[in-house]
Design an enzyme around this catalytic site. Sequence first.
Site, PDB file in Angstrom:
ATOM      1  N   ASN A   1       0.848  -1.196   0.000  1.00 54.22           N
ATOM      2  CA  ASN A   1       0.000   0.000   0.000  1.00 54.22           C
ATOM      3  C   ASN A   1       0.878   1.239   0.000  1.00 54.22           C
ATOM      4  O   ASN A   1       1.804   1.303  -0.831  1.00 54.22           O
ATOM      5  CB  ASN A   1      -1.158  -0.030   1.009  1.00 54.22           C
ATOM      6  N   ASP A   2       0.603   2.218   0.818  1.00 52.43           N
ATOM      7  CA  ASP A   2       1.187   3.569   0.690  1.00 52.43           C
ATOM      8  C   ASP A   2       2.657   3.648   0.269  1.00 52.43           C
ATOM      9  O   ASP A   2       3.504   2.921   0.812  1.00 52.43           O
ATOM     10  CB  ASP A   2       1.166   4.298   2.046  1.00 52.43           C
TER      11      ASP A   2
ATOM     12  N   PHE B   1       4.246   1.348  10.239  1.00 49.92           N
ATOM     13  CA  PHE B   1       3.318   2.066   9.371  1.00 49.92           C
ATOM     14  C   PHE B   1       4.062   3.170   8.613  1.00 49.92           C
ATOM     15  O   PHE B   1       5.271   3.357   8.750  1.00 49.92           O
ATOM     16  CB  PHE B   1       2.163   2.640  10.199  1.00 49.92           C
TER      17      PHE B   1
ATOM     18  N   ASP C   1       2.011   8.606  10.483  1.00 54.24           N
ATOM     19  CA  ASP C   1       2.457   9.022   9.152  1.00 54.24           C
ATOM     20  C   ASP C   1       3.258  10.330   9.169  1.00 54.24           C
ATOM     21  O   ASP C   1       2.887  11.315   8.514  1.00 54.24           O
ATOM     22  CB  ASP C   1       1.258   9.136   8.185  1.00 54.24           C
TER      23      ASP C   1
HETATM   24  C1  FRU Z   1      -3.100   4.786   4.810  1.00 56.88           C
HETATM   25  C2  FRU Z   1      -2.688   4.031   6.039  1.00 56.88           C
HETATM   26  C3  FRU Z   1      -1.734   4.861   6.874  1.00 56.88           C
HETATM   27  C4  FRU Z   1      -1.007   3.848   7.682  1.00 56.88           C
HETATM   28  C5  FRU Z   1      -0.879   2.727   6.684  1.00 56.88           C
HETATM   29  C6  FRU Z   1      -0.938   1.351   7.272  1.00 56.88           C
HETATM   30  O1  FRU Z   1      -3.385   4.025   3.700  1.00 56.88           O
HETATM   31  O2  FRU Z   1      -3.823   3.682   6.785  1.00 56.88           O
HETATM   32  O3  FRU Z   1      -2.360   5.871   7.640  1.00 56.88           O
HETATM   33  O4  FRU Z   1       0.224   4.331   8.117  1.00 56.88           O
HETATM   34  O5  FRU Z   1      -1.950   2.861   5.773  1.00 56.88           O
HETATM   35  O6  FRU Z   1      -0.608   0.382   6.325  1.00 56.88           O
END
Ligand code: FRU
Length: 498
Positions: free
Chosen positions: A38-39, A98, A168
């Site tokens: 993901n991110d 995260f 984050d």
């Molecule tokens: C956004 C999020 C972040 C977090 C991460 C966890 O997509 O929820 O806020 O750090 O993904 O995977």
Amino acid sequence: MITQVLRDCRKYEEEKEQFITEKERPAFHLSSRAGWMNDPNGFSYYKGQYHMFYQYHPFDSHWGPMHWGHAVSNDLLHWTYLPAAMAPDMPYDRNGCFSGCAIELPDGQHLLMYTGVIHEYTKSGEVREVQTQCLAFGDGMDYTKYEGNPVLTEKDLPLGGSRYAFRDPKIWKHADGSYRCMIANNRIGHGGRMLLYKSEDCIHWEFVKSLVENNYRLGLMWECPDFFELDGKQVLLASSQDMLPKGLEYHNGNGTFYMIGKYDQDEEVFKEETNHSIDYGIDFYAPQTVLTPDGRRIMIGWMQNWDTCNLHTASIPWFGQMSLPRELSIKNGVLYQTPIREFNDLRCDERAYEEVKLEDDEIELPGIDGRMIDLTIDLKPQDPMRIYQKFALRFAQDDEFHTAISFRPHESTLKINRKFSGSRRAILHQRRAYVNHNNGALRLRLILDRYSAEVFVNDGEKVMSVTITTDLSAKGISFFADGALIMDIVKYTIDPKK
Ligand code: FRU
């Protein structure tokens, strides 16, 4: 220090990667080395290369305990995987590393700042994630977590701040040489906000103020901030959970917005002027930006959506890809996004058509097809006094499947629709956006990379991004008009080996 947990992860991803053929992945978008992505995280330019880390669960194609995957690139289009940078292997991040950022320190070290997660159980057995901020120091390959972690905890939260939603971090250098860090937080009863911290050394942080407050205006919790100067203005990017649609804005549940405003660095006050969705398609979230050595601000987002990213079977070898790197600029109060200019170097095999007349018909054009292409269409009505009703472009098409963009000049709306792209799920597959046009004259640029489509409208005034699962054999493109219009068309094939 490389722990056994990280060593196992690195071994696993290296083995797993061998089973993924080149054709199963996008060609010029970064995808997960193995398992889930993901991110984007820690997007930075360090020692002559771009580094992209990402939220990563290598062992499964679904989200799980978060690691940081790692890749490097010279041009943001050709990526080389490096071994995973971090695993959830410490008492303070044992349930996940995260999202976060990266910055080069004066001594040449690459610093990662990220959110460490540990689970806490309520009396009724519910899991809550306690979130703190942590550091790791490295050389662009291996990273050692700081012995003083975590460096920011609930003790550093202002009144009303939730320790379950504090994540984050994004660091930047302040004008006086010290550092600032923006961290997303939920103010209980008020929704998301962005907190500002300061530091002289990036290790010892002190709370400054809450810089931007949501008050439930744009969704509930805000995440993944980025904050930078651009064209004489200040831009805040944030991804918001549980947004309510407003007109044709903010239709994605969890969606990313941009705020343009002014930032008084001395007083540390941000004054918002406008806010908008950053992408009007279905798949775009949690973007980060980097400044290139020649001063361009480039953004990359996760090309997915939290409501549709869990529909695939766990057995697929990878899931999750990033968007194209997009150059940002501000014109007339709007954040423009255009594919990074180096992308043009990958284009070959130009096919151009001028003044193609189309009236109440659907046509295909020789040489205009493919799934790795860059296609620009300039539309206008044949008769400016009689504007056509609708234009549609279908792509990734065969007898059974297609994805389409359609433009209705009388409504000034552009729609993207992947209902027939091969999905077997009854979920929303379309989005619309208002677009500016001059009496039916509009420019559309469509970039396809096997399993995604990104549409840049009017040289980047608006963008729509979607992923598709359509088999690669569906590569037809057709043009449809209800009414009479004229098109200029230029199409390139993309050759990522260039
Ligand atoms: C956004 C999020 C972040 C977090 C991460 C966890 O997509 O929820 O806020 O750090 O993904 O995977």
